[in-house]
Design a protein around this motif. Sequence first.
Motif, PDB file in Angstrom:
ATOM      1  N   SER A 192      11.694   4.886 -10.078  1.00 27.68           N
ATOM      2  CA  SER A 192      11.732   3.688  -9.242  1.00 27.68           C
ATOM      3  C   SER A 192      11.094   3.933  -7.887  1.00 27.68           C
ATOM      4  N   SER A 193      11.288   5.128  -7.328  1.00 30.85           N
ATOM      5  CA  SER A 193      10.625   5.463  -6.072  1.00 30.85           C
ATOM      6  C   SER A 193       9.145   5.688  -6.343  1.00 30.85           C
ATOM      7  N   GLU A 194       8.308   5.049  -5.544  1.00 32.84           N
ATOM      8  CA  GLU A 194       6.866   5.222  -5.721  1.00 32.84           C
ATOM      9  C   GLU A 194       6.237   5.959  -4.548  1.00 32.84           C
ATOM     10  N   THR A 195       7.031   6.284  -3.527  1.00 32.83           N
ATOM     11  CA  THR A 195       6.516   7.019  -2.369  1.00 32.83           C
ATOM     12  C   THR A 195       7.096   8.424  -2.264  1.00 32.83           C
ATOM     13  N   GLY A 196       8.289   8.639  -2.866  1.00 35.56           N
ATOM     14  CA  GLY A 196       8.972   9.915  -2.693  1.00 35.56           C
ATOM     15  C   GLY A 196       9.712  10.016  -1.376  1.00 35.56           C
ATOM     16  N   TYR A 197       9.802   8.873  -0.662  1.00 36.91           N
ATOM     17  CA  TYR A 197      10.487   8.848   0.640  1.00 36.91           C
ATOM     18  C   TYR A 197      11.932   9.281   0.482  1.00 36.91           C
ATOM     19  N   SER A 198      12.421  10.058   1.446  1.00 40.96           N
ATOM     20  CA  SER A 198      13.806  10.533   1.404  1.00 40.96           C
ATOM     21  C   SER A 198      14.357  10.596   2.817  1.00 40.96           C
ATOM     22  N   ASN A 199      15.455   9.855   3.043  1.00 36.80           N
ATOM     23  CA  ASN A 199      16.076   9.815   4.361  1.00 36.80           C
ATOM     24  C   ASN A 199      17.585   9.672   4.157  1.00 36.80           C
ATOM     25  N   PRO A 200      18.367  10.705   4.475  1.00 39.47           N
ATOM     26  CA  PRO A 200      19.824  10.652   4.230  1.00 39.47           C
ATOM     27  C   PRO A 200      20.510   9.500   4.966  1.00 39.47           C
ATOM     28  N   VAL A 201      20.038   9.151   6.155  1.00 38.04           N
ATOM     29  CA  VAL A 201      20.651   8.044   6.898  1.00 38.04           C
ATOM     30  C   VAL A 201      20.435   6.731   6.138  1.00 38.04           C
ATOM     31  N   TYR A 202      19.226   6.560   5.658  1.00 37.34           N
ATOM     32  CA  TYR A 202      18.919   5.353   4.874  1.00 37.34           C
ATOM     33  C   TYR A 202      19.763   5.337   3.591  1.00 37.34           C
ATOM     34  N   ARG A 219       3.838  11.264   9.461  1.00 40.60           N
ATOM     35  CA  ARG A 219       4.000   9.877   9.933  1.00 40.60           C
ATOM     36  C   ARG A 219       2.861   9.459  10.857  1.00 40.60           C
ATOM     37  N   ASP A 220       2.318  10.368  11.638  1.00 41.24           N
ATOM     38  CA  ASP A 220       1.233  10.005  12.552  1.00 41.24           C
ATOM     39  C   ASP A 220       0.026   9.475  11.777  1.00 41.24           C
ATOM     40  N   VAL A 221      -0.270  10.075  10.658  1.00 37.72           N
ATOM     41  CA  VAL A 221      -1.413   9.607   9.854  1.00 37.72           C
ATOM     42  C   VAL A 221      -1.132   8.210   9.318  1.00 37.72           C
ATOM     43  N   ARG A 222       0.081   8.013   8.782  1.00 44.84           N
ATOM     44  CA  ARG A 222       0.427   6.690   8.242  1.00 44.84           C
ATOM     45  C   ARG A 222       0.456   5.641   9.363  1.00 44.84           C
ATOM     46  N   LEU A 223       0.940   6.045  10.540  1.00 46.78           N
ATOM     47  CA  LEU A 223       0.987   5.110  11.669  1.00 46.78           C
ATOM     48  C   LEU A 223      -0.423   4.730  12.109  1.00 46.78           C
ATOM     49  N   GLU A 274       9.846   1.820  10.807  1.00 46.10           N
ATOM     50  CA  GLU A 274       9.476   2.796  11.841  1.00 46.10           C
ATOM     51  C   GLU A 274       9.000   4.115  11.222  1.00 46.10           C
ATOM     52  N   ASP A 275       9.458   4.418  10.023  1.00 46.53           N
ATOM     53  CA  ASP A 275       8.963   5.619   9.339  1.00 46.53           C
ATOM     54  C   ASP A 275       7.616   5.386   8.645  1.00 46.53           C
ATOM     55  N   VAL A 276       7.145   4.150   8.663  1.00 47.99           N
ATOM     56  CA  VAL A 276       5.861   3.761   8.050  1.00 47.99           C
ATOM     57  C   VAL A 276       5.794   4.269   6.596  1.00 47.99           C
ATOM     58  N   VAL A 277       6.804   3.909   5.839  1.00 45.12           N
ATOM     59  CA  VAL A 277       6.851   4.354   4.440  1.00 45.12           C
ATOM     60  C   VAL A 277       5.731   3.695   3.635  1.00 45.12           C
ATOM     61  N   TYR A 278       5.515   2.429   3.900  1.00 41.37           N
ATOM     62  CA  TYR A 278       4.422   1.661   3.265  1.00 41.37           C
ATOM     63  C   TYR A 278       3.622   0.970   4.360  1.00 41.37           C
ATOM     64  N   ILE A 338       0.878  -1.164   0.000  1.00 41.30           N
ATOM     65  CA  ILE A 338       0.000   0.000   0.000  1.00 41.30           C
ATOM     66  C   ILE A 338       0.919   1.217   0.000  1.00 41.30           C
ATOM     67  N   ILE A 339       0.907   1.930  -1.102  1.00 42.61           N
ATOM     68  CA  ILE A 339       1.886   2.995  -1.366  1.00 42.61           C
ATOM     69  C   ILE A 339       1.308   4.339  -0.947  1.00 42.61           C
ATOM     70  N   PHE A 340       2.027   5.043  -0.096  1.00 43.24           N
ATOM     71  CA  PHE A 340       1.626   6.388   0.302  1.00 43.24           C
ATOM     72  C   PHE A 340       2.463   7.411  -0.462  1.00 43.24           C
ATOM     73  N   ASN A 341       1.829   8.329  -1.137  1.00 41.19           N
ATOM     74  CA  ASN A 341       2.550   9.432  -1.775  1.00 41.19           C
ATOM     75  C   ASN A 341       2.917  10.440  -0.683  1.00 41.19           C
ATOM     76  N   GLN A 342       4.171  10.443  -0.290  1.00 40.44           N
ATOM     77  CA  GLN A 342       4.623  11.276   0.825  1.00 40.44           C
ATOM     78  C   GLN A 342       5.764  12.196   0.396  1.00 40.44           C
ATOM     79  N   ILE A 343       5.878  12.450  -0.906  1.00 48.26           N
ATOM     80  CA  ILE A 343       7.013  13.226  -1.388  1.00 48.26           C
ATOM     81  C   ILE A 343       6.954  14.665  -0.878  1.00 48.26           C
ATOM     82  N   ASP A 344       8.087  15.137  -0.408  1.00 49.26           N
ATOM     83  CA  ASP A 344       8.221  16.523   0.014  1.00 49.26           C
ATOM     84  C   ASP A 344       8.198  17.413  -1.234  1.00 49.26           C
ATOM     85  N   PRO A 345       7.423  18.492  -1.226  1.00 48.65           N
ATOM     86  CA  PRO A 345       7.389  19.358  -2.416  1.00 48.65           C
ATOM     87  C   PRO A 345       8.779  19.808  -2.862  1.00 48.65           C
TER      88      PRO A 345
END
Length: 545
Positions: free
Chosen positions: A460-470, A300-304, A499-503, A273-280
Motif C-alpha cells: 500500500s505504501s508507494e513512497t516507503g515513507y516512515s515517521n513514528p509520530v505520524y 527532503r531538500d531535494v524533494r522541497l 512539510e516532509d514533502v512526501v509527495y 508524483i511519487i518519490f521513492n524515499q524508502i530507507d534501506p
Amino acid sequence: MKQRVLYTFVLAALLLAACGGGGGGGGGTVRIGWAGSPDTLNPGMAILVEAYTIFELVYDSMYELNMDGSFTLSLAESAEVSDDGTVWTFKIRDGITWHDGQPLTAEDVAYSYNLYKDTPEYPYMNGYYTPYFDTVEFNENNEVILTLTEAIPNIESQLVFLYVLPKHVWENENKIEYENFEMIGSGPFKMAEYVQNEFVRLESNKEHFSTPPKVDGVVFQTFANQDALVQAIRTGQVDMITEMPNTAAAALDEDPNIELVVGAPLAPGVTDIIFNQIDPENCPVDEGGLCTGHPALRDRDVRLAMSHATDKQQLIDVVLLGLGEPGLTLIPDGLGVWYNDSLVDYEFDVAKANQILDDAGYADTNGDGVREMPDGSQPLTFRLNWPSDSINAPRMAELLGQMWGQIGIALEPQAADPDALTAQCCPTFDFDIIIWGWASDPDPSALLYVYTTDSIPYGSSETGYSNPVYDDLYNQQQVELDFETRRDMVWEMQRIVFEDVVYIIPFYDANVQAFRTDRFTGWITDEAKVELSDVTSLVLLEPVE
C-alpha cells in the motif's frame, strides 16, 4: 496474436448484437469505453480502480455508498450496536441468492470478513479495512455478529467496500492465487466474459433483491489509444466514456448527440508524483523489495526544491485545460471537512529551488547542466514512470522534464503497463519517481494509511515513507470517537506529510465524462458528484424510445 484477433471479433459481435439502441426487443446493452482494465478479479488482491468498478457491479456489501456521500444498508435490513460500540449485529435479508442460485446467508458474510481479516497479503482489505476486527460470527437467525477490538468512528466506510463472497466457491480455492474468472456474486450484474485489456461483459441480474437493472447488460471496452476512445463515442461505437483528454471535451460538447458531464468525482481523485524515499533499513526484502531508488530522493531538500520548481498552475492549464485545483496531500478537497485547507502551498520559485540545492551541496561539477550528489557519486538523473493507460501523464512528464531541468535535474521518462508498474512499485520499490493517482474512500483513513510504516511490506505504501509520530496519530484517529478531535488529528497528519514533502500533488482533477443522448436515458447528472459508470446510474438506464 491470434487470440487477440479472436477476442476482437467476439467483442465486435457483441457490440453488433447491441446495436439498434437500447432496443432490439429488450433493455439493450450499454457499451462503455475506458482506457484501463481490471488488474485482477480477486477482490483481495486488486489495486486498480477499474477492478473496483466491476466489483461494485457484481458484488453486494453491507452498506451502499450514495451519490451524496451518505450510506444506506444494503445486504442487511438492520444494524444494532452495543453500548460500548464494540459489537455490531447485522440482520441479513432473507431470500437473497448468488448468481449460481445458491442462497446468500450470514455465513457467507462472516466467511468473507474472516477471509479478509486473516489474509495479510490483501493490501487494502486486510491492511486498512479489518485491523479492528476481533471476531466475526453468524447465527441461525441469519445475523452477523462483528466484534471489534475497540469502538471505531467509521464502521460504514470500513464495510462498504468489503465485498461479500460465496463461501461455497472460495473455501475450495487458493485465496491468493485464485483468479476468480467466474466471479460468482450477488450484485445487479453478473460476469459473462472477461479478457484483460480487451473487454468485460456483464449480464443483468433481473432477480436482484434491491436494484435489478432495466438494461440487459453492460460491456466495458478498453481503448489503448485516447483518440480512438473519443472517436468511439462520436461514431456510436460506445454509449459512454469514463475519461478523455480534456482537450477533447470542448469538441464533444458541441456534438448534438453527446452530453458532457463535468464535476467532482464520486471517489475524489488525486494525481500524485511519487518519490521513492524508502530507507534501506526498511526495505521489505522478504516481500520482494529491491529498493533501487535514487539516494537523492531520500533528502527532503531535494524533494522541497522540486516542489518549488513545479508550476502546478501550468500543469492544470495545459494538461487539464483548467479543470482542476492545485493539490497539497493525498487527502483531496473533495473530502470536505477532512481536507486541511489551512496549509499554504510551496510557491513556484525556480531561484529559491536552485538555492536550496546549492546550499545542500548538489552542484553541477562537470558543467553538463545536471547536478551531482554532494559526494560526486552520481548525477541527479531520475527514472520517471507512469501507467501506459494514463491520459494525462505523458504531457505531464514532458512539462516536468522542462521545469526540473531548470534546477539541474534530468529525467529518463518511460511509460509502463499498469500491471508491470504495480509490480515495479510496491513493495518492490524498483523506481525513482512515478506519476499515478488515487481514488479516495469517503473516509480519510484509507489514504492516510498509505503514508504509514505498517503499509510498506504489504504494497500500500508507494513512497516507503516512515515517521513514528505520524504512525502514532494514524492509530489514534482510527479509534477516536469525538469528531472534532479526530478531525484535528487528521489535519495534523496532513501538515506532517506536507512539510516532509512526501509527495508532490500537482492537482485534484475534476471528473470529465460523456454519454450519447440518443441511446440510453437515466444517467445521474444532477448530483454534486459525477460517476456515470457507478452502479447507481447503470441500474436506472433505459433505452431511448
